[in-house]
Scaffold this motif. Structure first.
Motif, short mmCIF file in Angstrom:
data_model
loop_
_atom_site.label_atom_id
_atom_site.label_comp_id
_atom_site.label_asym_id
_atom_site.label_seq_id
_atom_site.Cartn_x
_atom_site.Cartn_y
_atom_site.Cartn_z
N THR A 298 0.85 -1.19 0.00
CA THR A 298 0.00 0.00 0.00
C THR A 298 0.89 1.24 0.00
N ARG B 208 0.18 6.27 4.16
CA ARG B 208 -1.12 6.00 4.80
C ARG B 208 -0.98 5.89 6.31
N PRO B 209 -1.97 6.39 7.05
CA PRO B 209 -1.89 6.34 8.51
C PRO B 209 -1.99 4.90 9.03
N TRP C 175 -5.52 3.51 10.08
CA TRP C 175 -6.49 3.02 9.09
C TRP C 175 -6.01 1.76 8.40
N ARG D 190 -7.01 -0.87 10.84
CA ARG D 190 -8.45 -1.07 10.95
C ARG D 190 -9.08 -1.62 9.68
N THR D 191 -8.51 -1.27 8.53
CA THR D 191 -9.12 -1.73 7.28
C THR D 191 -8.33 -2.88 6.67
N ASP D 192 -7.10 -2.63 6.24
CA ASP D 192 -6.32 -3.68 5.57
C ASP D 192 -6.14 -4.90 6.47
N THR E 40 -9.54 -4.08 14.67
CA THR E 40 -10.33 -2.88 14.97
C THR E 40 -10.23 -2.46 16.43
N GLY E 41 -9.28 -3.04 17.17
CA GLY E 41 -9.12 -2.66 18.58
C GLY E 41 -8.67 -1.21 18.75
N LYS F 17 -8.98 2.49 18.10
CA LYS F 17 -10.17 3.24 17.71
C LYS F 17 -9.83 4.61 17.16
#
Ligand code: FES
Ligand code: FES
Lengths: 159, 744
Positions: A18, A22-23, A26, A29-31, A35-36, A38
């Motif tokens: 990627t 990129r942060p 994210w 949480r996405t790739d 999702t822990g 927040k």
């Protein structure tokens, strides 16, 4: 530009293809579908996204993949060892140190970073070390107690 | 059932159309849950069977059939369904306690399902500290009726009269033949049973409780410490995209044009227009954010001239005719012959809910059906709103509420869910809308700015003779005086939920709506009167207070605090405040130190005593009190929304400061036992005293009167300067409108 970024995530080497700008929040949480961590503010002001980077608690919304290339990242999902809760997790449960729980992963990792740096923190050191992590529900009193309890339990050795 | 705190009077009316869940729907639910058994029963006329009546906005649509609440499966698990949601106040634990208690099963045998419109019985919304005190009755009664059916099943099985059946720990047995025993699962296994109860089984006496009233740890703690607890933003679906919506720069701004060409150059971006919505969609939320920032949009800007300084004058101008919340005697008569009159105006600014989780929703369209995972306090209201917006039948809209990351009243309105639904319909893709922190502030339904004017008088002996109270736009909750004042009147000009035209943006319920403002103004004013009378503030209050519950919480707080009598201002920095909210009585005392140079208030200690009737979970109740006290420091000391011409200055936590660890006082709580009363509210009451207790403490410390919340360092310094220039000021008779001078 797509690049292959390598780092260690929860004790395992990973690579992501990627953009390096990129942060981390994210990407996690996405790739990675972890999702822990927040999203609370996106500007490094709340600590809900806190993760450990090479043992140091940092807001993942303020880190890019470029920043953490080659680093060891620990998220809340990696804190449990062989199914055993970390002393901090146990202490948070025992003290009911949460309400809505949205700040909890960030709080636990922030506290872990604190305890890694300061084995037996004083009350003031806990207050000072945790002050950047926000909790709207007002679970603070119990979070402090949980950290004190965990510090006591972790005295014996590394956790 | 009427609630004194004004919910029935002020809540919007809902069209009562959801109806109760039908048998067909129970069967459908069974299918959704992958099997299991439920017991069918009807108790004569079901509407009569409901002990707690279903009526009005709050409970009109709550089903009467217990099957809507309780399901028993062959493996002896009990599922308890409630339309409430879990946002931190702990009903997930207390409902399980109530169900287990009344059913006679182990607490651990109960699983909770909450806030799913397809599975759970209807609910108006989770607010008003009503979960336990109203909805708890429905759960308890449903469990009781389920137990009645189980007893009949056992009686049939053991061939004995029902009266001989004893239940306990998930089993029923024949009291005369103890070997005759069966688990609830065995009693219901393998069949779908239709049962008609002839009589209403009696509810358990609270004296026999073994689960309710005991402290329980949160049952969702394990999920929350491991990161496994799912919030709306944590749901993942294949092919889902994240939406960022173009927002206006100010309230009242209108979009003139929007050039999306730069945004479109980001790979993978999809631009979507749906009516007034202009959104960018992308599989990555960070890319969607970058793209929306590249939209070049022009807006007209409103020129209202209203800002956070002059808002109070504006509000007074807009004031509607008052309604009288309560009165006795005649204030005009009372005024005659008073020895001293004290007249003051108190202000408080707009305050944000600022939950840590921003409004979030994921919408998934499948044919004519849509499913929405939403962070909301009112899933059934979202269901209706989405159905109306999309033109869908209500039954084709399913709203699922995962854990909610804080609400405090702010997630009663859930515009994000409607946005996600519209975009999902437009694109056919699963769409997630997660508001940024700036959007969260912008679309928050703030606690309204408000004005309170109080004119009151003392007789020669320093007793309160009259009390003329006027509250503008905070609302009536908790404004009624409970002291024995011969002549009093409480006039309410507008509620906390006034529509557009009054406020420059949306306002709404904020944890204990209206009460924070009313209690602050009342207690600060009472202390000014006590000062004038030369009395100790606690004795001054107790001297004209017959209400037993209020006396008991004040005395309990005083004992824990170590309050000793002294005239105020005493220099000690002791504050006092008390009030009634959600039928719970609360008294708070605090100790502060004021740094006169910086204007900083150091809150050293807060003691809070609460009588909340019978307590279901003392541990949970204590935690709610601590949370209220900590959160309440914010609106008392620092939190306010600054704005100008519809534009907000506060868009994140850098300038909108909320309480953090370094603010922590020593917090002590006392639960004053009152088991004779049914359970009262617990999620809000302890917050209502925080403005009052700190304002009186600052006055006691310094003699300075803080006539505006929050008590920022600037306002403290200003009040100190006023006091220095005019030491007698605090004891003077004010007739002029001091509004402008303090509104900053
Ligand atoms: S989301 Fe990263 S600090 Fe708030
Ligand atoms: S527990 Fe809700 S924000 Fe901390």
């Amino acid at each position: 530009m797509i690049e292959t970024i390598r780092f260690t995530l929860n004790h395992r080497p990973v690579s992501v293809a990627t953009g390096r700008e990129r942060p981390l929040l994210w990407v996690l949480r996405t790739d990675m579908e972890l999702t822990g961590a927040k999203f609370g503010c996106g500007e490094g002001l709340c600590g809900a996204c806190t993760v450990l980077v090479d043992g140091e608690a940092q807001p993942s919304c303020q880190l890019t993949l470029g920043d953490i290339t080659g680093s060891e990242i620990l998220t809340i999902e990696g804190l449990t060892k062989n199914g055993d809760l970390h002393p901090l997790q146990q202490a948070f449960i025992r003290h009911d140190a949460m309400q809505c729980g949205f700040c909890t992963p960030g709080m636990i990792l922030k506290a872990y970073g604190l305890l890694l740096a300061t084995r037996e923190p004083t009350y003031e050191q806990i207050i000072d070390g945790m002050d950047d992590n926000l909790c709207r529900c007002g679970a603070h009193v119990r979070i402090v107690k949980a950290i004190q309890t965990a510090a006591e339990a972790m005295k014996g050795g590394p956790s | 059932m009427r609630f004194k705190d004004g919910y029935l009077q002020t809540a919007p009316t809902a069209d009562v159309d959801a109806g109760t869940m039908s048998r067909r729907e129970f069967l459908k639910r069974l299918g959704l849950l992958g099997g299991g058994l439920i017991i069918y029963c009807a108790i004569g006329d079901v509407t009569v069977s409901a002990r707690t009546p279903r009526q009005g906005f709050l409970s009109g649509n709550v089903p009467t059939d217990f099957n809507a609440f309780i399901r028993i499966t062959a493996d002896n698990r009990i599922t308890c369904f409630v339309g409430k949601i879990e946002m931190g106040q702990g009903p997930i634990t207390s409902f399980a306690q109530m169900a287990a208690e009344e059913l006679d099963v182990a607490y651990e045998a109960v699983d909770m399902v909450m806030g799913d419109t397809e599975l759970c019985p209807w609910d108006a919304g989770t607010w008003g500290s009503l979960s336990t005190r109203l909805y708890g009755n429905f759960v308890t009664e449903a469990a009781c009726e389920a137990k009645g059916v189980l007893k009949e099943l056992a009686a049939e099985r053991f061939n004995c009269p029902v009266a001989r059946i004893i239940t306990g720990n998930g089993k029923a047995h024949d009291s005369e033949q103890p070997a005759q025993t069966a688990t609830y699962g065995e009693l219901t296994a393998g069949k779908v049973i239709e049962k008609h109860l002839k009589d209403l089984p009696p509810l358990k006496s609270p004296a026999d409780y073994t689960i309710s009233g005991k402290p329980y740890l949160r049952r969702d703690a394990l999920e929350k410490v491991t990161g496994n607890a799912q919030y709306a933003g944590d749901i993942r679906l294949p092919g889902m995209v994240y939406a960022k919506i173009l927002r206006p720069p100010a309230h009242g701004a209108r979009q003139l044009s929007a050039d999306t060409s730069a945004a479109e150059r980001i790979e993978g971006v999809e631009i979507v227009r749906d009516g007034d919505l202009l959104a960018v969609l992308h599989p990555y939320p960070d890319a969607a954010q970058r793209a929306v920032e590249r939209i070049n949009a022009q807006f007209t800007l409103p020129e209202t001239g209203i800002n956070d300084k002059n808002i109070f004058d504006h509000l007074l101008k807009m004031a509607p005719e008052p309604s009288i919340a309560s009165q006795a005697g005649d204030v005009k008569t009372g005024e005659k012959g008073t020895a001293a009159i004290i007249e003051e105006t108190y202000l408080n600014n707009y305050v944000s809910h600022a939950p840590m989780e921003t409004h979030t929703a994921l919408a998934h369209l499948e044919g004519q059906k849509i499913t929405i995972w939403a962070s909301t306090q009112a899933p059934f209201a979202v269901q209706r709103e989405v159905a109306q917006t999309l033109g869908f039948q209500q039954k084709n809209v399913r709203v699922i509420t995962p854990f909610v990351g804080g609400g405090f009243g702010g997630k009663g309105s859930s515009g994000q869910a409607v946005e996600a639904a519209r975009l999902a319909r437009k694109t056919g893709k699963p769409v997630m809308v997660m508001w940024s922190r700036a959007e969260e502030f912008f679309y928050d339904t703030f606690r309204p700015a408000a004005v309170v004017k109080i004119r009151s008088g003392l007789d020669n002996a320093g007793h309160m003779q009259f009390w003329d109270y006027h509250v503008y736009f905070a609302g009536r909750r908790a404004c009624e005086i409970f002291y024995d004042i011969p002549h009093h009147r409480e006039s309410v000009y507008g509620e906390w939920n006034m529509g557009p035209g009054i406020h420059p943006f949306a306002v709404g319920p904020w944890r204990a709506p209206a009460a924070n403002t009313n209690v602050y103004a009342r207690d600060l004013h009472l202390n000014l009167m006590a000062a004038k009378a030369g009395k100790d503030p606690l004795e001054f209050r107790l001297g004209q207070l017959k209400d037993r519950r209020m006396r008991s919480v004040l005395e309990a707080a005083a004992k824990k605090f170590g309050w000793t009598s002294a005239k105020t201002p005493s220099g000690r920095g002791f504050g006092i405040s008390c009030g009634i909210d959600a039928e719970t009585y609360v008294a708070t005392m605090a100790e502060v130190a004021v740094d006169e140079k910086t204007g900083m208030i150091d809150v050293k200690r807060v003691v809070c005593a609460q009588d909340m009737g019978r307590i279901i979970n003392p541990q949970g109740a204590t935690i709610q009190m601590e949370g209220c006290i900590t959160m309440g420091l914010g609106y008392a000391l620092r939190e306010e929304i600054r704005f100008d011409n519809g534009r907000l200055m506060d868009t994140n936590f850098d300038t909108y400061t909320i309480p953090s660890f370094s603010w922590l006082p020593k917090i002590e709580t006392v639960l004053v036992p009152n088991p004779s009363l049914p359970p009262k509210g617990g999620g809000e009451p302890a917050i209502i005293c925080m403005g009052g207790v700190l304002a009186t403490a600052v006055h006691d410390a310094t003699g300075a009167t803080l006539r505006q919340l929050p008590m920022t360092p600037e306002r403290v310094k200003k009040a100190l300067a006023v006091k220095k220039n005019n030491p007698a000021r605090g004891e003077m008779l004010f007739r002029s409108n001091k509004l402008r001078a303090y509104a900053q």
